[in-house]
Design an enzyme around this catalytic site. Structure first.
Site, PDB file in Angstrom:
ATOM      1  CB  CYS A 257      47.847  31.803  39.902  1.00 38.14           C
ATOM      2  SG  CYS A 257      46.211  30.911  40.040  1.00 38.14           S
ATOM      3  CD  GLU A 390      41.671  33.432  39.055  1.00 42.56           C
ATOM      4  OE1 GLU A 390      41.970  32.101  39.630  1.00 42.56           O
ATOM      5  OE2 GLU A 390      41.816  33.221  37.411  1.00 42.56           O
TER       6      GLU A 390
END
Length: 835
Positions: A257, A390
């Site tokens: 992330c 993601e």
């Protein structure tokens, strides 16, 4: 446990191909079955090896490591710098609790300034000390760690127009830890150095700098001399050595992330350096004093002292392939934004091409020269590069990925450009991205998933049916939601399936890699540490065993399995919220024949419900309301855990907060249930999740959000192991949870260098597995070298106790075949020399 004391059956009802294409019983049900007579004469399992058949080749880069700066993995972790906030750049804009003097204590006159007297444009703030003033740095976690007899290198950028002497001390509450050093400063900004030899060991040291006159300080640094491989601006030795001991085939960096979150902008004339900007590799190279610090997605600051150059250098030092990941200009991890700024997109594409030149270009190229000036004239040999991480906006991501890929392939056709499939192992985002990747003839797709141990035991065959002509898989992040031995066992069982499918899964890395025990944003993790020690988790020991005994090709084999005695889904019902306030009404549960089991319109009290989680529940105006919108997992339950074959109806309304609401069924307790999570993941998608012993797996997932103030009618129909879900009267989806969790898995590989057959067996159950192994006529030595990991299922490695540790032994009489009893809760590797 003695064989005569065991009560589970010795015969097997099915045979699995490879390591297991059919499956298993619920592990807890096995003890209910009686043992046959003369059990000692019957083996539990059989493994049959076919050494003449052709199996998948396994590449040298099959297993690697994934590094992300999460859990303080970089600053205060792998990066060996001992001073926190060394350049006084911490800011409340990054973290509400930060100031430019976070981790510092000032004595006398000390002022942090951001003006034209700064060290450079990127390192904007500095400390002005008055005459006779001082500052003391507390380091990370409990303090600065120093060890008696070890050398430590101090440096500082300082300015003192009229001259000043800096007195530098290492100390703790008991006194000094090394001889005091004095540094004479005069004139404009310059770098000054001193060295210490510690006279005592301490975990709570402090670095103190006092100034005799007026002076300015920046980049106050203290490094252990003994970094990994003695590299300057180097890595903490014990952590780097534990990673190197894995013999990783690749190092993926810098996230996670971390890669694709934050502002997409960086510098502007109006506002200078943007806080919380996306990770950009150019911020992280060049002299450390000129690298721009940045807020970290995980809630703290990152100095970028550990930058792209250091990542490449570390990969080279451990003999691994570097695999950097760059942002695709579509944010992920719940942010879900995509840039429409064409100029910004083109700049990031150009930055990615520059990155390849930094890694591979000649020393006289623009970015190759930067690498060479940092100390590495020879190219790093970059072959793989990931774009994005993601993303939950599949079409927006893929459109931008195509732009990156086209530009890279035009200039560097030998680079493998890696795409991804979103944050889950299933669902609409996953399916959409995989279809786009297949249609676009992408070389490799990065999959991520974190699921329960049961899911990993159920899904050994996940890649058996993947398209052999489609993109290859990079399993970039996976873990079974725990650091107990039962988690390592489940992951080991799954890894046998990865190896069997090595023609599809070319790269795989457990994640995350590192965690400071005092700063945990995510758990589980592979390696844990504090400021003075580090230790490998049970999961680490599994990864190390597989990574150092991979082999070069799969030798096809088959094994018998465990009978399936699972019954229908059963359990009570529940209501919950997650970072949200919600109201529930009109709860009804009826049996399949229409008989009422539960009815509650909350016109009275909530006496039928048991509060099992966090949060604040009360009956208000005929509704059951949870009012704490900061609380997570506020589960309340009602009914009988023995219920099966029923219909559940609920009316739910989101009142406020970040997410939607959750409706549970099949509830045994807080750690064992199913729930329909509507508006989860910051209200970006809905999913059905199964919790087993606290670990959750996603069974069904769709994009979508929940509106605040709107009442939703929710219906769940449970029949046997089939579940159908309805939202406002329309069928939303369904699933059949009938995949058994096979505890006995195996794979056989061959090592070309040694000629060894490597028989790898996982017995993830609380009973021994007496097994007949048929080597299929292969000529072998008569002995095998055995490595075993075995422990109690709930065992956890800690700093002071490591119950999950490999034990080696020798097995005799293995020629042609043998019988071996694999211990309960064990992973066993037998290396047998082939002749």
């Amino acid at each position: 446990m003695s064989r005569t004391a065991r009560t589970r059956p010795r015969t097997r009802t099915r045979t699995r191909l490879g390591t297991g294409l059919s499956a298993t019983a619920l592990l807890t049900a096995a003890a209910l079955l009686p043992a046959p007579a003369h059990a000692e004469d019957v083996t539990d399992y059989t493994i049959t090896v076919d050494p003449r058949a052709e199996g998948a080749a396994i590449g040298d880069t099959m297993y690697g490591v994934f590094f992300e700066d999460i859990n303080r993995a970089a600053d205060g972790g792998l990066y060996a710098e001992l001073v926190q906030n060394r350049s006084f750049e911490y800011s409340t804009a990054d973290n509400g609790s930060y100031t430019p003097l976070t981790s510092w204590t000032a004595g006398g006159t000390a002022e942090v300034r951001d003006d034209s007297g700064r060290l450079n444009e990127r390192n904007r703030t500095y400390l002005a000390l008055g005459a006779g003033s001082s500052v003391t740095n507390a380091g990370y976690t409990t303090g600065v760690r120093v060890e008696q007899g070890k050398r430590y290198d101090f440096s500082v950028w300082a300015r003192a127009e009229n001259g000043s002497t800096l007195t530098v001390t290492l100390e703790d509450a008991a006194g000094t830890l090394a001889n005091t050093r004095r540094v004479a400063v005069k004139g404009g900004w310059a770098r000054y150095e001193a060295a210490f030899t510690a006279t005592r060991t301490s975990n709570r040291g402090r670095l103190a700098v006092a100034s005799s006159g007026t002076a300015a300080l920046d980049m106050v640094s203290l490094f252990p001399r003994d970094t990994y491989k003695g590299q300057p601006n180097g890595l903490r030795k014990d952590l780097a050595e534990k990673i190197a001991a894995l013999k990783p085939g690749f190092v993926r960096f810098p996230g996670g992330c971390l890669v694709n979150t934050g502002s997409m902008e960086d510098y502007s004339e109006e506002s200078g350096w943007q806080r919380e900007r996306a990770y950009q590799w150019k911020d992280t190279v060049g002299p450390v004093e000129e690298r721009a610090t940045n807020a970290n997605f995980w809630g703290y600051n990152q100095s970028y002292g550990l930058g792209y150059y250091e990542y490449f250098r570390f990969a080279e030092d451990v003999g691994a392939m570097p695999l950097p990941v760059v942002p695709a200009l579509v944010t992920g991890c719940g942010q879900n934004r995509a840039t429409d700024d064409e100029e910004l997109l083109e700049r990031h594409i150009r930055d990615t091409l520059d990155l390849i030149e930094f890694a591979n270009g000649p020393a006289d190229s623009t970015w190759g020269r930067v690498r060479a000036e940092m100390g590495h004239r020879r190219p790093f040999g970059l072959t793989h590069l990931g774009v994005g991480n993601e993303e939950n906006l599949p079409r927006e991501f893929y459109a931008r990925f195509e732009r990156f890929r086209a530009a890279i392939e035009a200039e560097h056709p030998d680079i493998t450009v890696v795409s991804n499939s979103g944050p889950d192992d299933t669902g609409t985002t996953f399916d959409t991205l995989w279809q786009l990747n297949r249609d676009g003839d992408v070389d490799m797709v990065d999959e991520h998933y974190y699921n329960s141990p049961r899911w990993f035991l159920q899904n050994n065959d996940r890649y058996d049916s993947y398209d052999r002509g489609g993109p290859k898989v990079f399993l970039g992040e996976y873990a079974s939601q725990g650091n107990a031995w039962k988690n390592g066992l489940a992951e080991a069982a799954f890894m046998t399936g990865l190896e069997r499918n090595a023609d599809i899964v070319e790269l795989a890395s457990y994640a995350p890699l590192l965690a400071d025990e005092d700063h945990v944003q995510w758990s589980p993790d592979m390696i844990w540490f504090n400021n003075h020690a580090s230790w490998g988790s049970a999961n680490y020991e599994v990864q190390k065993l597989f990574m150092t005994n991979t082999g070069d090709r799969v030798v096809p084999s088959r094994a018998s399995g465990t009978p399936d005695v699972s019954g229908p889904i059963s359990g009570a019902v529940g209501l919950s919220t997650w970072a949200t306030s919600a109201a529930y009404d009109d709860v009804r549960v009826t049996a399949a024949d229409g008989a009422p089991l539960l009815s509650d319109d909350f016109s009275g009290d909530a006496s039928q419900w048991t509060h099992r989680g966090a949060g604040s529940w009360s009956v208000r105006d005929g509704q059951y309301v949870q009012t704490d919108e900061t609380a997570e997992n506020t589960l309340v339950t009602a009914g009988d855990p023995a219920w099966k074959n029923y219909d559940l109806h609920v009316r739910a309304t989101k009142r406020s907060g970040k997410e939607g609401f959750l409706v549970a069924f099949g509830v045994k307790d807080t750690g064992n249930h199913y729930w329909w999570n509507l508006g989860g993941w910051n209200n970006t998608r809905s999913a059905v999740e199964q919790a087993v012993d606290g670990g959750k797996s996603t069974l069904l997932s769709r994009a979508g959000s929940i509106e605040t103030g709107r009442a939703y009618d929710i219906d769940v129909k449970v029949r046997g192991r089939q579940v159908t879900l309805y939202l406002d009267g329309q069928e939303w989806g369904g699933f059949t949870d009938d995949k058994p969790a096979e505890p006995f898995r195996q794979v056989v590989t061959e090592d070309d260098r040694t000629g060894d057959l490597i028989v790898k067996v996982v017995n993830a159950q609380p009973a021994e597995a007496r097994t007949t192994v048929d080597l299929g006529g292969a000529r072998t030595a008569s002995t095998a070298r055995v490595t075993t990991l075995a422990a109690d299922a709930d065992a956890v490695n800690t700093e002071t106790d490591t119950p999950v540790t490999p034990v080696t032994s020798t097995l005799r009489g293995v020629s042609g075949g043998f019988t071996y009893t694999f211990p309960e809760n064990s992973v066993t590797f037998l290396r047998i020399e082939r002749r």
